[in-house]
Structure formats: structure tokens, C-alpha cells
Enzyme design. Structure first.
Site, PDB file in Angstrom:
ATOM      1  N   ASP A 108      47.126  58.188  39.432  1.00 50.27           N
ATOM      2  CA  ASP A 108      47.751  59.494  39.666  1.00 50.27           C
ATOM      3  C   ASP A 108      47.008  60.493  38.791  1.00 50.27           C
ATOM      4  O   ASP A 108      46.757  60.226  37.613  1.00 50.27           O
ATOM      5  CB  ASP A 108      49.234  59.452  39.277  1.00 50.27           C
ATOM      6  CG  ASP A 108      49.944  60.749  39.635  1.00 50.27           C
ATOM      7  OD1 ASP A 108      49.641  61.784  38.992  1.00 50.27           O
ATOM      8  OD2 ASP A 108      50.794  60.743  40.532  1.00 50.27           O
ATOM      9  N   SER A 109      46.650  61.633  39.347  1.00 48.45           N
ATOM     10  CA  SER A 109      45.766  62.529  38.594  1.00 48.45           C
ATOM     11  C   SER A 109      46.402  63.047  37.314  1.00 48.45           C
ATOM     12  O   SER A 109      45.707  63.472  36.397  1.00 48.45           O
ATOM     13  CB  SER A 109      45.291  63.691  39.470  1.00 48.45           C
ATOM     14  OG  SER A 109      46.322  64.606  39.725  1.00 48.45           O
ATOM     15  N   ASP A 138      45.964  67.758  41.027  1.00 54.23           N
ATOM     16  CA  ASP A 138      46.503  68.372  39.804  1.00 54.23           C
ATOM     17  C   ASP A 138      45.475  68.508  38.690  1.00 54.23           C
ATOM     18  O   ASP A 138      45.436  69.519  37.993  1.00 54.23           O
ATOM     19  CB  ASP A 138      47.717  67.588  39.292  1.00 54.23           C
ATOM     20  CG  ASP A 138      48.968  67.854  40.116  1.00 54.23           C
ATOM     21  OD1 ASP A 138      48.939  68.789  40.946  1.00 54.23           O
ATOM     22  OD2 ASP A 138      49.969  67.133  39.941  1.00 54.23           O
ATOM     23  N   THR A 179      46.886  61.920  46.543  1.00 54.31           N
ATOM     24  CA  THR A 179      47.591  62.005  47.818  1.00 54.31           C
ATOM     25  C   THR A 179      46.702  61.700  49.009  1.00 54.31           C
ATOM     26  O   THR A 179      47.134  61.089  49.982  1.00 54.31           O
ATOM     27  CB  THR A 179      48.197  63.417  47.985  1.00 54.31           C
ATOM     28  OG1 THR A 179      49.069  63.676  46.886  1.00 54.31           O
ATOM     29  CG2 THR A 179      48.990  63.544  49.267  1.00 54.31           C
TER      30      THR A 179
END
Length: 343
Positions: free
Chosen positions: A60-61, A93, A16
């Protein structure tokens, strides 16, 4: 010739913090980190120079895995001599997993590697991204006598710097997303930037950086609960290729004393499968043998994870299995602190 200001490498893996919101569509997209100073002009006030590098495709983690960990470790390895510190931007995350993994993969660190991220994108009105990023870079550039003050892998979030392998994500909505239940914070950002030097990991001087790139993922994680069935435990322990299990037990390392349960663990250990005991409590430590409900675990050779987080226990397990330590050596190696991950 050494520059007057320390040079920090900012590494964007995804998450993010590296997103900006398209005001027309309201969709999030990754922004170009070469234009970082345009987005956060306050960075120019820091007493350091900043270079940036990004993963070719932001991750994306939730999709993070050991393959990407190796990619990140290699970026740091390649640039290690050219920079005084590193700041890694990562989705929150799985940040504790990646940061913990780096602490084990990068042996003999003498420079700071600080992970940070945010709950809101950098362009949002109420974003936490700016403060997290600015302070993480400032912490990475702290020096005394031209030597970094922080020489370990850390995680900075919402005014606090933690030892990375002691952290866990505790909240999906609040800005205060992380905690370090079993170890004090290393620094706190308030009116003044206060570093708790007593708690910092001391570097091993004159030892070259050693990067471990083999992580063995043939492991399982089992969280015990009242009524867990024999069939479930059998299915896990009979997994083809399984080498080790991290078992989250009750309290200080307690579990059911049902004969079938102990027998299953005993048989697995006899086949060379390592069983690691960690507590499913947020804080505290394993103390096998303190109660009758953990005495048998100690007797059959279950390994104590002491006060490690689940994230740290898993990453450490992958690393040691990747080093192909013998079964006889494994217990002593695992129960020993490698980089401040246990007390």
C-alpha cells in the site's frame, strides 16, 4: 540480436491499479499480472512486447519507504540492459515521492521509467486504470531510430505525462489526481499522442547507469504557520541525529522575523544542520532577500529549494545526505539541478 519491437518491463509495487473486485464479497485483491492480457486485451495492439514482475508482497503506497525504493531501483538495475523501457505501477498517495526518488537514485538514465496508477481498480466499470496503463506503456515504447524518445523518470495520469520530480498529488477523488505546477507536461494524450520534445530531459550519452542506494532519513519537514511556537521549533531542531530540515515558508520564502525564530535556525545551522527553504504555495519559487521577511534567512545560510515540490525537496535531501557531501559542498550541490527538478 535486437528484437523488432521494444520490450517493456511492467513492475507492480502495489496500489489500486493492480486490484480486482471480488464480485461476491466486494473486497479488493491483487490480481496476477501474468494474466494482464486477459484483463486488458487492448495491450496486444501496442507496438511492443510486455514482461511483468511484481513485488513479492504488494505495498500500500502509504507504507512505502526508502527500503522499498532501493528494492525498486535494484529491479530496474538488474533488468536495465534487457528492456527498452519500464512502467511502474504504484499507489497514487505517495507516487510523487517514489517517482521523485527514482529520478535522483537512477543517474545517467537513457531509457524511460514511467509511473502510473489509478483511482479505481482495473476491473471496475468506470475505471481509469486501463487508459493510464495502456498509454503509459505506449509512451515507454516510443522510439526514434531504435532509441527511446523519453529518457527520464515520468509520471502519467489522466491524459498527461509529467516529469516525475515536478509532480504533486492534488486530488484524492478526481481522476485528474496530479499536477506539475512549475513545469509543463511532457506529453498529452488526446486524439493524437503529442510529445513536447522541447521539455524533455536530454540524456548524457556514453555514461553508464549509476544507482544510488543510500538514502538518509534523518530529516524533518516543518510547515510554518502564523503563531508557530518556540517550543515546537526547538523540539524539531533538537531531535537526536537530525541532519536537515525542509521548511515550508510563506510566499516566496518568507517567515516570521521574531528574534527567537531566527536564532534557533542560526544555532541549528552552526551545528551543521541544513535548513532548506521551499514555498508552501502550490506554484512559484523561493526568492530569499526579495522581502525583509526572508533577508535574514539568506544571511544565516538557509538553502534555497527554489521551485522544487516538497516531495522532490525531501527525496533530493535524502540522496545528498546519503552521499555524505561535506557541509561546505552541500549548499552548492543542493541548489544545483541534478535531473530537471528545479528551474
Amino acid at each position: 540480436m535486437k528484437q523488432d519491437k521494444p520490450v517493456i518491463l511492467l513492475i507492480y509495487t502495489g496500489g489500486t491499479i493492480g486490484m480486482v473486485r471480488d464480485l461476491k464479497t466486494n473486497a479488493l485483491r491483487a490480481f496476477n499480472f501474468e494474466n494482464l492480457l486477459d484483463k486488458i486485451p487492448e495491450l496486444q495492439q501496442l507496438n511492443c512486447n510486455i514482461d511483468t514482475v511484481s513485488f513479492e508482497k504488494p505495498i500500500d503506497s502509504s507504507n512505502m519507504n526508502p527500503g522499498y525504493w532501493v528494492q525498486l531501483a535494484e529491479i530496474i538495475e538488474t533488468n536495465y540492459k534487457a528492456y527498452e523501457g519500464f512502467v511502474v505501477l504504484h499507489g497514487s498517495d505517495t507516487m510523487s515521492y517514489t517517482a521523485s526518488a527514482m529520478s535522483f537514485m537512477l543517474e545517467n538514465l537513457t531509457k524511460p521509467i514511467i509511473f502510473t496508477g489509478s483511482q479505481l481498480p482495473v476491473g471496475d466499470l468506470r475505471t481509469d486504470a486501463k487508459e493510464n496503463l495502456i498509454t503509459a506503456i505506449q509512451l515507454a515504447s516510443l522510439q526514434e531510430n531504435n532509441t527511446p524518445i523519453i529518457t527520464e523518470v515520468c509520471l502519467y495520469f489522466e491524459y498527461k505525462l509529467y516529469r516525475a520530480n515536478r509532480t504533486t498529488k492534488i486530488n484524492a477523488e478526481n481522476f485528474e489526481a496530479f499536477a506539475s505546477p512549475n513545469y509543463p507536461e511532457l506529453a498529452e494524450s488526446g486524439v493524437h499522442l503529442k510529445v513536447n520534445n522541447t521539455y524533455l530531459l536530454k540524456p548524457k550519452p556514453n555514461k553508464p547507469l549509476k544507482v544510488h542506494k543510500v538514502m538518509d532519513t534523518n530529516i524533518a519537514l516543518v510547515k510554518l504557520f502564523p503563531g508557530i511556537s518556540k517550543a515546537v521549533m526547538e523540539s524539531v531542531l533538537n531531535t537526536i541525529g537530525l541532519k536537515a530540515v525542509v521548511m515550508e515558508t510563506f510566499g516566496a520564502g518568507n517567515c516570521t522575523t521574531e528574534a527567537w525564530f531566527i536564532e534557533l535556525l542560526k544555532n541549528a545551522i552552526s551545528k551543521g544542520i541544513h535548513i532548506i527553504n521551499i514555498t508552501q504555495c502550490i506554484s512559484g519559487t523561493i526568492n530569499m532577500g526579495h522581502y525583509e521577511t526572508s533577508s535574514q534567512l539568506k544571511e544565516i545560510g538557509v538553502i534555497s529549494g527554489k521551485d522544487m515540490t516538497t516531495e522532490s525537496a525531501i527525496c533530493k535531501l535524502m540522496l545528498i545526505l546519503g552521499q555524505q557531501v561535506t557541509i561546505k559542498q552541500f549548499k552548492a550541490h543542493y541548489e544545483k539541478a541534478l535531473c530537471g527538478e528545479l528551474s
